[in-house]
Scaffold this active site. Structure first.
Site, PDB file in Angstrom:
ATOM      1  N   CYS A  42       1.101  -9.458   8.517  1.00 22.50           N
ATOM      2  CA  CYS A  42       1.406  -8.477   7.400  1.00 22.50           C
ATOM      3  C   CYS A  42       1.649  -9.601   6.216  1.00 22.50           C
ATOM      4  O   CYS A  42       1.165  -9.273   5.100  1.00 22.50           O
ATOM      5  CB  CYS A  42       2.767  -7.907   7.723  1.00 22.50           C
ATOM      6  SG  CYS A  42       3.263  -6.738   6.588  1.00 22.50           S
ATOM      7  N   CYS A  47      -0.809  -6.612   5.186  1.00 23.83           N
ATOM      8  CA  CYS A  47      -0.207  -5.525   4.243  1.00 23.83           C
ATOM      9  C   CYS A  47      -0.091  -6.161   2.854  1.00 23.83           C
ATOM     10  O   CYS A  47      -0.364  -5.685   1.602  1.00 23.83           O
ATOM     11  CB  CYS A  47       1.038  -4.982   4.577  1.00 23.83           C
ATOM     12  SG  CYS A  47       1.231  -5.004   6.341  1.00 23.83           S
ATOM     13  N   LYS A  50      -2.879  -7.764   0.656  1.00 17.89           N
ATOM     14  CA  LYS A  50      -3.926  -6.566   0.699  1.00 17.89           C
ATOM     15  C   LYS A  50      -3.241  -5.786  -0.716  1.00 17.89           C
ATOM     16  O   LYS A  50      -4.042  -5.471  -1.538  1.00 17.89           O
ATOM     17  CB  LYS A  50      -4.046  -5.615   1.824  1.00 17.89           C
ATOM     18  CG  LYS A  50      -4.824  -4.528   1.799  1.00 17.89           C
ATOM     19  CD  LYS A  50      -4.737  -3.626   2.784  1.00 17.89           C
ATOM     20  CE  LYS A  50      -3.432  -2.803   2.685  1.00 17.89           C
ATOM     21  NZ  LYS A  50      -2.944  -2.019   3.960  1.00 17.89           N
ATOM     22  N   TYR A 176      -9.040   2.003   8.502  1.00 17.99           N
ATOM     23  CA  TYR A 176      -8.129   1.981   7.282  1.00 17.99           C
ATOM     24  C   TYR A 176      -8.505   0.782   6.454  1.00 17.99           C
ATOM     25  O   TYR A 176      -8.511   0.639   5.319  1.00 17.99           O
ATOM     26  CB  TYR A 176      -6.629   2.178   7.367  1.00 17.99           C
ATOM     27  CG  TYR A 176      -5.872   1.280   8.055  1.00 17.99           C
ATOM     28  CD1 TYR A 176      -5.347   0.374   6.975  1.00 17.99           C
ATOM     29  CD2 TYR A 176      -5.735   0.992   9.246  1.00 17.99           C
ATOM     30  CE1 TYR A 176      -4.469  -0.504   7.497  1.00 17.99           C
ATOM     31  CE2 TYR A 176      -4.760   0.139   9.740  1.00 17.99           C
ATOM     32  CZ  TYR A 176      -4.162  -0.640   8.808  1.00 17.99           C
ATOM     33  OH  TYR A 176      -3.626  -1.902   9.345  1.00 17.99           O
ATOM     34  N   GLU A 180      -9.923   0.313   2.354  1.00 10.38           N
ATOM     35  CA  GLU A 180      -9.235  -0.230   1.596  1.00 10.38           C
ATOM     36  C   GLU A 180     -10.078  -1.269   0.931  1.00 10.38           C
ATOM     37  O   GLU A 180      -9.817  -1.420  -0.313  1.00 10.38           O
ATOM     38  CB  GLU A 180      -8.017  -0.945   2.118  1.00 10.38           C
ATOM     39  CG  GLU A 180      -6.863   0.171   2.688  1.00 10.38           C
ATOM     40  CD  GLU A 180      -5.478  -0.248   3.550  1.00 10.38           C
ATOM     41  OE1 GLU A 180      -4.707   0.331   3.707  1.00 10.38           O
ATOM     42  OE2 GLU A 180      -5.698  -1.339   3.808  1.00 10.38           O
ATOM     43  N   HIS A 434       9.392  18.633 -11.933  1.00  8.78           N
ATOM     44  CA  HIS A 434       8.138  18.871 -12.672  1.00  8.78           C
ATOM     45  C   HIS A 434       8.102  17.912 -14.018  1.00  8.78           C
ATOM     46  O   HIS A 434       8.910  17.671 -14.444  1.00  8.78           O
ATOM     47  CB  HIS A 434       8.273  20.295 -13.263  1.00  8.78           C
ATOM     48  CG  HIS A 434       7.144  20.798 -14.111  1.00  8.78           C
ATOM     49  ND1 HIS A 434       6.000  21.247 -13.377  1.00  8.78           N
ATOM     50  CD2 HIS A 434       7.057  21.166 -15.217  1.00  8.78           C
ATOM     51  CE1 HIS A 434       5.144  21.507 -14.155  1.00  8.78           C
ATOM     52  NE2 HIS A 434       5.713  21.504 -15.382  1.00  8.78           N
ATOM     53  N   GLU A 439       5.689  17.606  -6.420  1.00  3.82           N
ATOM     54  CA  GLU A 439       6.091  19.231  -6.466  1.00  3.82           C
ATOM     55  C   GLU A 439       5.090  20.118  -5.714  1.00  3.82           C
ATOM     56  O   GLU A 439       5.653  21.222  -5.416  1.00  3.82           O
ATOM     57  CB  GLU A 439       6.495  19.608  -7.896  1.00  3.82           C
ATOM     58  CG  GLU A 439       5.271  19.748  -8.705  1.00  3.82           C
ATOM     59  CD  GLU A 439       5.417  20.248 -10.054  1.00  3.82           C
ATOM     60  OE1 GLU A 439       6.507  21.464 -10.218  1.00  3.82           O
ATOM     61  OE2 GLU A 439       4.980  19.930 -11.060  1.00  3.82           O
TER      62      GLU A 439
HETATM   63  C1  FAD Z   1      -5.835  -6.552   6.380  1.00  4.63           C
HETATM   64  C2  FAD Z   1      -4.497  -5.843   6.910  1.00  4.63           C
HETATM   65  C3  FAD Z   1      -3.850  -4.886   6.503  1.00  4.63           C
HETATM   66  C4  FAD Z   1      -2.823  -4.249   6.943  1.00  4.63           C
HETATM   67  N1  FAD Z   1      -2.172  -3.541   6.243  1.00  4.63           N
HETATM   68  C5  FAD Z   1      -1.114  -2.891   6.687  1.00  4.63           C
HETATM   69  C6  FAD Z   1      -0.245  -1.909   5.953  1.00  4.63           C
HETATM   70  O1  FAD Z   1      -0.735  -1.703   4.759  1.00  4.63           O
HETATM   71  N2  FAD Z   1       0.846  -1.416   6.677  1.00  4.63           N
HETATM   72  C7  FAD Z   1       1.228  -1.624   7.773  1.00  4.63           C
HETATM   73  O2  FAD Z   1       2.361  -1.302   8.319  1.00  4.63           O
HETATM   74  N3  FAD Z   1       0.531  -2.489   8.539  1.00  4.63           N
HETATM   75  C8  FAD Z   1      -0.767  -3.227   8.045  1.00  4.63           C
HETATM   76  N4  FAD Z   1      -1.366  -4.132   8.803  1.00  4.63           N
HETATM   77  C9  FAD Z   1      -0.971  -4.151  10.168  1.00  4.63           C
HETATM   78  C10 FAD Z   1       0.173  -5.314  10.194  1.00  4.63           C
HETATM   79  O3  FAD Z   1      -0.042  -6.385   9.583  1.00  4.63           O
HETATM   80  C11 FAD Z   1       0.423  -5.404  11.779  1.00  4.63           C
HETATM   81  O4  FAD Z   1       0.731  -4.263  12.430  1.00  4.63           O
HETATM   82  C12 FAD Z   1       1.781  -6.435  11.938  1.00  4.63           C
HETATM   83  O5  FAD Z   1       1.683  -7.412  11.311  1.00  4.63           O
HETATM   84  C13 FAD Z   1       2.152  -6.604  13.328  1.00  4.63           C
HETATM   85  O6  FAD Z   1       3.276  -7.527  13.667  1.00  4.63           O
HETATM   86  P1  FAD Z   1       3.326  -8.166  14.693  1.00  4.63           P
HETATM   87  O7  FAD Z   1       4.850  -8.679  14.989  1.00  4.63           O
HETATM   88  O8  FAD Z   1       2.906  -7.493  16.248  1.00  4.63           O
HETATM   89  O9  FAD Z   1       2.291  -9.439  14.791  1.00  4.63           O
HETATM   90  P2  FAD Z   1       1.792 -10.388  13.631  1.00  4.63           P
HETATM   91  O10 FAD Z   1       2.453 -10.151  12.295  1.00  4.63           O
HETATM   92  O11 FAD Z   1       0.472 -10.570  13.763  1.00  4.63           O
HETATM   93  O12 FAD Z   1       2.470 -11.839  14.043  1.00  4.63           O
HETATM   94  C14 FAD Z   1       2.014 -12.508  15.446  1.00  4.63           C
HETATM   95  C15 FAD Z   1       2.264 -13.978  15.073  1.00  4.63           C
HETATM   96  O13 FAD Z   1       2.148 -14.615  16.397  1.00  4.63           O
HETATM   97  C16 FAD Z   1       1.621 -15.906  16.272  1.00  4.63           C
HETATM   98  N5  FAD Z   1       0.862 -16.309  17.488  1.00  4.63           N
HETATM   99  C17 FAD Z   1       0.006 -15.737  17.926  1.00  4.63           C
HETATM  100  N6  FAD Z   1      -0.223 -16.117  19.215  1.00  4.63           N
HETATM  101  C18 FAD Z   1       0.531 -17.198  19.443  1.00  4.63           C
HETATM  102  C19 FAD Z   1       0.975 -18.317  20.408  1.00  4.63           C
HETATM  103  N7  FAD Z   1       0.132 -18.418  21.570  1.00  4.63           N
HETATM  104  N8  FAD Z   1       1.675 -19.244  20.080  1.00  4.63           N
HETATM  105  C20 FAD Z   1       2.663 -18.974  18.994  1.00  4.63           C
HETATM  106  N9  FAD Z   1       2.297 -18.216  17.904  1.00  4.63           N
HETATM  107  C21 FAD Z   1       1.362 -17.265  18.132  1.00  4.63           C
HETATM  108  C22 FAD Z   1       0.544 -15.735  14.953  1.00  4.63           C
HETATM  109  O14 FAD Z   1       0.338 -16.870  14.275  1.00  4.63           O
HETATM  110  C23 FAD Z   1       1.312 -14.542  13.941  1.00  4.63           C
HETATM  111  O15 FAD Z   1       2.144 -15.435  13.242  1.00  4.63           O
HETATM  112  C24 FAD Z   1      -2.617  -4.702   8.242  1.00  4.63           C
HETATM  113  C25 FAD Z   1      -3.247  -5.502   9.330  1.00  4.63           C
HETATM  114  C26 FAD Z   1      -4.384  -6.140   8.439  1.00  4.63           C
HETATM  115  C27 FAD Z   1      -5.150  -7.150   9.168  1.00  4.63           C
END
Ligand code: FAD
Length: 448
Positions: A42, A47, A50, A176, A180, A434, A439
């Protein structure tokens, strides 16, 4: 048995950071392992950058519209490199905020890639760390098809690191993120084509909203093609040549594949440990986010329930309460409001008309489509759509949908009403503000 920590979290993204901080707040000794940048998808490639790009992409129209309001705007030039520099600085600042949040909560930060060794041990390089509980919050990763030449394509990870704005961009995908980015590139001034192999993009969103967005994007000049896919990508002297499924060729300078994301579970050692995963590699969890191995839990995109940041945060909060707060709390995934930051944007909460008809049978639909007040002077040919789906028997509002400027901001408020089970009569008894677009949601009188 004495463990090094009460909890080891793998992944310091949205869900992992929230779960780490709250668990530490309940008194747990917590370590979090991260092999990328703090904040996860994110903050770094999702997010936040973007939305900054979306803001950048709107100025062109705003400058053009300004003339009708009496403003003369001088020569315009878009400097992508400057935007990129400012965006990078803001993301670096956020990385620092995440580090501070974790440090101030007393969470031990460990850099590196983690894998599970046994039900209570995580390895990071040569280091073994033991914990009573392990929480996997490793998120998702872009998933690209095996099209010949796919190595020339960008995914959403690389798109944020472009040095310059390509003159011609092709976006492949119908989710989405694809719509976008089609809006972002077009708004920044690139000649933009979007290809989607299905009949209509944004599967799962309300049909009226999907059709209306396609029409608005085409009006703006985006070359939107449904039933279209790429069969080959070749590098040429002038850029890239895409061969399409109808045999035609499309010349472009960059191709972005936004064709879905897969749970990030590869190399974690789940199979050896017996942690059950689903067809796409997602970790299968119970109602409390516990995996098939009792000491191993999972939240966020890696479980592929509803892949949104607020959902990952919510699941992280529920996990901490359940495991360390002595308050077993199930995350819920109903009536989650969401936005698509397309141009114009979409906001939605609850059931689509199609879902409501399938689940409730007898539904009433209220809909209005109109030119926003702002464009009465600019003359811009843009329609805003608002729509309510109501259960005829109970009068309950089952879904609220919108296409138009600031749809996410408007639908967030309606999300409260829908979550609280508001009826259409209650919306009718609410006075409007308004003149606003919002609204319209409290003045829809006749079902269609
Ligand atoms: C282009 C794009 C736009 C988006 N826009 C939106 C939006 O507008 N609104 C919204 O709500 N959501 C949006 N999302 C979705 C949102 O980013 C994800 O739903 C959210 O980040 C999920 O959080 P998470 O904690 O599951 O994983 P993440 O935030 O992906 O975090 C996972 C972390 O784990 C780490 N990791 C992975 N494997 C390992 C490992 N083996 N050892 C150590 N670290 C590891 C990664 O490096 C990462 O930092 C978007 C996603 C993308 C790709």
């Amino acid at each position: 048995m004495a463990f090094d920590f009460d909890l080891v979290v793998i992944g310091a993204g949205s869900g992992g950071t929230r779960a780490s901080r709250l668990s530490a707040g309940f008194g747990a000794r917590v370590a979090v392992v991260e092999d990328g940048r703090l904040g996860g998808t994110c903050v770094n490639v999702g997010c936040i950058p973007k939305k900054l790009f979306v803001y950048a992409s709107h100025y062109g129209e705003d400058f053009a519209d300004a003339a009708a309001y009496g403003w003369d705007v001088g020569p315009r030039r878009f400097d992508f490199a400057r935007l990129r520099k400012h965006k990078d600085a803001e993301i670096a600042r956020l990385n620092g905020v995440y580090a501070r949040i974790l440090d101030e909560a007393g969470v031990t930060r460990i850099d590196g890639r983690a894998r599970l060794v046994d039900a209570h041990t995580v390895a990071v390089g040569d280091r073994h760390i033991t914990a009573e509980h392990i929480l996997i919050a490793t998120g998702g990763w872009p998933s690209l098809p095996k099209t010949p030449g796919i190595e020339h394509a960008l995914s959403s990870n690389e798109v944020f690191a472009l040095d310059a704005l390509p003159e011609r961009v092709t976006v492949v995908g119908g989710g989405y993120i694809a719509v976008e980015f089609a809006g972002i590139f077009h708004g920044m001034g690139a000649a933009t084509t979007q290809l989607y192999r299905g009949d209509l993009f944004l599967r799962g969103f309300d049909g009226d909203v999907r059709r209306a967005l396609a029409s608005e994007m085409r009006k703006r000049g985006i070359d939107l093609r449904f039933g279209s896919d790429v069969t080959r990508i070749e590098k040429t002297g002038a850029g890239l040549r895409l061969t399409l499924n109808d045999g035609s060729a499309l010349e472009t300078d960059a191709v972005l594949y936004a064709t879905g994301r897969a749970p990030n579970t590869r190399g974690l050692g789940l199979e050896a440990l017996g942690v059950k995963t689903g067809e796409d590699g997602e970790i299968v969890v119970d109602d409390y986010s516990r995996s098939s191995v009792p000491s191993v839990w999972a939240i966020g995109d890696v479980t592929d329930r509803l892949n949104l940041t607020p959902v990952a945060l919510h699941e992280g909060i529920c996990f901490a309460r359940t495991v360390f707060g002595k308050q077993p709390t199930r995350p819920h995934h109903r009536d989650v409001p969401t936005a698509v930051f397309s141009t114009p944007s979409i906001g939605t909460v609850g059931l689509t008309e199609e879902e409501a008809r399938a689940q409730h049978g007898d539904v009433l639909v209220f809909r209005s489509s109109f030119k926003p007040l702002r464009h009465t002077l600019t003359g811009r040919d843009e329609q805003t759509l608002v729509k309510l789906v109501v259960d005829r028997t109970t009068d309950r509002v089952l879904g609220a949908h919108m296409l138009g400027p600031e749809a996410g901001e408007i639908i967030q408020g309606l999300g409260v009403a829908v979550k609280c089970g508001a009826t259409k009569a209650q919306l009718d008894s609410t006075l409007g503000i308004h003149p606003t677009t919002a609204e319209e949601f409290v003045t829809l009188r006749q079902p269609v």
